[in-house]
Design an enzyme around this catalytic site. Structure first.
Site, short mmCIF file in Angstrom:
data_model
loop_
_atom_site.label_atom_id
_atom_site.label_comp_id
_atom_site.label_asym_id
_atom_site.label_seq_id
_atom_site.Cartn_x
_atom_site.Cartn_y
_atom_site.Cartn_z
N LYS A 76 29.08 -2.04 18.58
CA LYS A 76 27.92 -1.16 18.52
C LYS A 76 27.18 -1.41 17.21
O LYS A 76 27.84 -1.61 16.17
CB LYS A 76 28.43 0.28 18.61
CG LYS A 76 27.38 1.37 18.78
CD LYS A 76 28.08 2.71 19.01
CE LYS A 76 27.13 3.87 19.18
NZ LYS A 76 27.87 5.13 19.49
N SER A 150 26.26 7.39 23.38
CA SER A 150 25.36 6.55 22.64
C SER A 150 25.80 5.11 22.59
O SER A 150 25.00 4.22 22.30
CB SER A 150 25.20 7.10 21.22
OG SER A 150 26.42 7.05 20.51
N SER A 174 30.37 9.78 23.08
CA SER A 174 29.70 8.47 23.13
C SER A 174 30.61 7.32 23.48
O SER A 174 30.14 6.23 23.80
CB SER A 174 29.03 8.18 21.78
OG SER A 174 27.97 9.07 21.56
#
Lengths: 487, 487
Positions: A76, A150, A174
């Site tokens: 990420k 996310s 997330s």
């Protein structure tokens, strides 16, 4: 061997390496797959030159000598990879770190090879994947639907079979919601097991790095390498013995009362949840009804309470200077943290402490808690039209886990066969107290394998992968038990 | 037996009861002594009618059957005693509780008899004892000097020999500074061992009830009765095994570097501290120099940082409605909490977390930390003329203990023999990690008995009391150790 159809689950990759396939061939194939991204999964795909140092360090190394030898992964873009910009989903915020995050260093030393930095809801603020100037991330199964967030691109890149595993972060869900939406295992470890050094914070007191994988076995393999205590991270914790391994059964699992369940109209999801309860029973579980009220009250604290001020603290200098650079719904949320008072913060922390006392009492009666991961899924267009309310629905079952210091594993629970989202995957989450990561992963693996499923959005079959084994020798330790000796 | 000269240390009282002295005779004598208060130690002395129920429940009871049978005590007036007003040092704030505080209930059930509610720095905000509309509490040895605070009357009532022990509260040092100024043992237990149900909070996350006693043995006896986990208090913790008992020696103790010591001009105190180091060495200790910098930074956070907002939260409705009812320096401090932001609070909590990591590292090298309790003492007139700065000096060594979750025992270290405060007592504090209360008390007892001292401000001799023994069977448990068994 036909590399173009090789499943990147770790056991399969290790078999390929044992049979003589070279790491350069595998990584070239992974790179080719990543290049096919039309889902807005990547913010940056590593160039050949950027990948080369990771390949060079594997030259001449025995594949069997490193636990993650030649395993391609994505991370990420709020996690640092040395010399590659970290954007946190905001180009104006970007910086180029000189060092990789502490936990990435562990993975690299174990032989893993990074392929790209993935898209995310900006500053990890969201559960849906649309809140990014790099494009709304599209679901691996159907690009009209949200990927979840996310950690949106991290989930999609694994589900598509482009990389073996990926790293996300998880504050409100997330690391779990995108797993559910993309037919993956999503491990939200005990807070502190994975170092936060080199990770852009969301809410530092309740953040954790998370792991997306095709199987629970793969998630365990990554956790075993990555869970190294970090002196530089004040929130780092050592793994503690997990105690009794309840995963083999018999075990007792909590199920929310009917009135606490919310599927937001998704009856197919409701059906899969009921099937999940029966599946756990068939695995040796006894279902115990749990009143979810205190958990849901804790969940609401995360966004309605003062913790949003942590998001403001995390990027205070930036958002104060360039508020217009922040993606609209993200800006609204984070700027909301500015007005919270310390009195609010302490009062809410007292409330959370009291709620935790109530919630913790359930563990006297159950080994783990079964909930939907998210009650339903939305189309990207729906989410963009109603971005706060629908996002909030996605966190209904996930927001409380980190606040209450629990561990959790999101695991596939089947495919939706009716309704607007037919053809998309759906999943459940198994939760337990802190440090129960390993028993949770083992039970998740049994639950997963009780179904005839493919891996992620690929054609590879779960049944062709080996079941989860013992924890590799690592910082995680084993299921030791404590014995008190008077002296 | 001449009751008027009977020392109220617990062992001596128990001997008196064993010899046939009646509880009514002892409590009448205690009541007579309390009535002599000219130090502003009491806010309310219990009437005969108010004491009677506690005596009635002891009628016909074997004195040997209750650990605190007929032991007179006083409690700080921010702790509830059923049907007696709790003022927290502010008459306009007063309320009359229907029940006694949870920990008081334990003491009453063990046979202890309450004699009065004691004066305090209002809302437990202060370390000096002058901040009260009920009068500046006067030192037990010299009424021109401060008693220390905020548990001012609790310390004076024990030092004067009016009651056997008393309860205070301790956030920044309120259970230790008054012990030092009145020749007492002051136990600031591990946070959470003593229930806070029925106690007016100061800073809920870092408050603890504390115990003043004439000897460490008496403090241990009270702790063993009072330390009962409380389901209703979210901050309540069970005692954990204390591990190795270092008190018998050999042990290693930390001593601040010379540049970290502050005696504020009190050279006699400096001399007593150096003698204290030598005394601990003679008891089997090895002195290890410790850099106090991170401890002192943590200490400053307590008043300069957001924790003061907890004081505001604790009395928000009251101070918002009647600000003029709050004692001037206390009002200034507590109203300062109103303006702190949640961002301040989280940022400071991160800093504290990092500092704790640094501070905790010292425990790898030492068993306990020796510091002055307070560097010096002031006259009441001096304190009233410069109430913020001089108070701050008193907390130099104490403010960090609760923030860092340490246990601590203040113990007498001799009498000041020169300077303005000649004739007054002075003391040191032994600190250690949480749950080390028992080894600290044992070492404090050895340290105490290595000196020829009287008890409090009485004529009774420490040498005439028995040394500390094993912990009574109680919720405290013993010094169990953990053994890991792989399974």
């Amino acid at each position: 061997m036909n590399l173009s159809t090789l499943s990147f689950d770790i056991a399969n990759l290790q078999a390929a390496y044992a049979s003589g396939v070279t790491v350069r061939a595998v990584i070239a194939e992974a790179k080719r797959r990543c290049a096919s991204d039309t889902h807005h999964a990547f913010i940056h795909r590593l160039t050949d030159a950027e990948i080369e140092p990771f390949l060079a360090r594997l030259d001449g190394v025995d594949p069997a000598s490193l636990p993650l030898y030649g395993v391609p992964f994505a991370l990420k873009d709020n996690i640092d990879l040395a010399h590659i910009p970290t954007t946190a989903g905001c180009p104006q915020f970007a910086y180029t770190p000189g060092e990789s995050a502490f936990l990435i260093q562990q993975l690299l030393a174990a032989g893993a090879v990074p392929l790209g930095k993935t898209n995310l809801d900006q500053f990890a603020t969201g559960l849906n994947g649309t809140r990014s100037p790099y494009g709304a991330c599209q679901n691996a199964f159907n690009p009209a639907f949200v990927s979840g967030g996310s950690s949106s691109g991290s989930a999609v890149s694994v589900a598509k079979g482009w990389v073996s595993f990926s790293l996300g972060t998880d504050t409100a869900g997330s690391g779990r919601v995108p797993a559910s939406f993309n037919n993956l295992v999503g491990l939200k470890p005990t807070i502190g097991l994975l170092s936060a050094t080199g990770v852009v914070p969301a809410c530092r007191t309740v953040d954790t790095v998370s792991i997306f994988a095709l199987t629970a076995a793969d998630a365990q393999a990554v956790l075993a390498v990555a869970a190294v205590p970090d002196e530089a991270d004040a929130f780092s914790r050592k793994a503690e013995p997990f105690g009794v391994d309840f995963s083999a059964g018999p075990f007792r699992f909590g199920v929310p009362r009917a009135q606490d369940l919310a599927f937001f109209g998704n009856t197919a999801a409701h059906g899969l949840f009921e099937a999940s309860i029966e599946r756990l029973k068939a695995l040796g579980g006894t279902a115990v009804e749990v009143d979810l009220t205190p958990f849901l009250e804790a969940a609401r604290l995360l966004y309605e309470g003062p913790w949003v001020a942590e998001r403001y603290v995390a990027i205070k200098d930036f958002i104060d200077a360039q508020p217009e650079a922040v993606f609209p719904p993200v800006r609204t949320i984070i700027e909301g943290g500015r007005g919270k008072t310390a009195a609010d913060a302490f009062a809410a922390s007292y409330r959370l402490k009291a709620l935790k006392r109530v919630c913790d009492a359930v563990w006297k009666d159950i080994d783990c808690l079964l909930t939907p991961t998210a009650g339903t899924i939305y189309r990207i267009a729906e989410m963009q039209a109603d971005p706060i309310r629908l996002n909030s629905n996605l966190g209904y079952y996930t927001n409380f886990m980190n606040l209450l210091d629990y561990s959790a594993v999101a695991v596939p629970a089947g495919m939706l066969t009716s309704g607007d989202a037919a053809g998309l995957p759906w999943g459940v989450t198994l939760g337990a107290p802190a440090h129960k990561d390993v028993p949770l992963l083992r039970l998740a693996d049994r639950f997963h394998r009780a179904q005839a499923l493919s891996l992620g959005a690929t054609a590879a079959l779960l049944a062709d992968t080996p079941a989860i084994g013992e924890v590799p020798k690592s910082a995680l330790g084993a299921g030791t038990v404590k014995v008190a000796v008077c002296g």
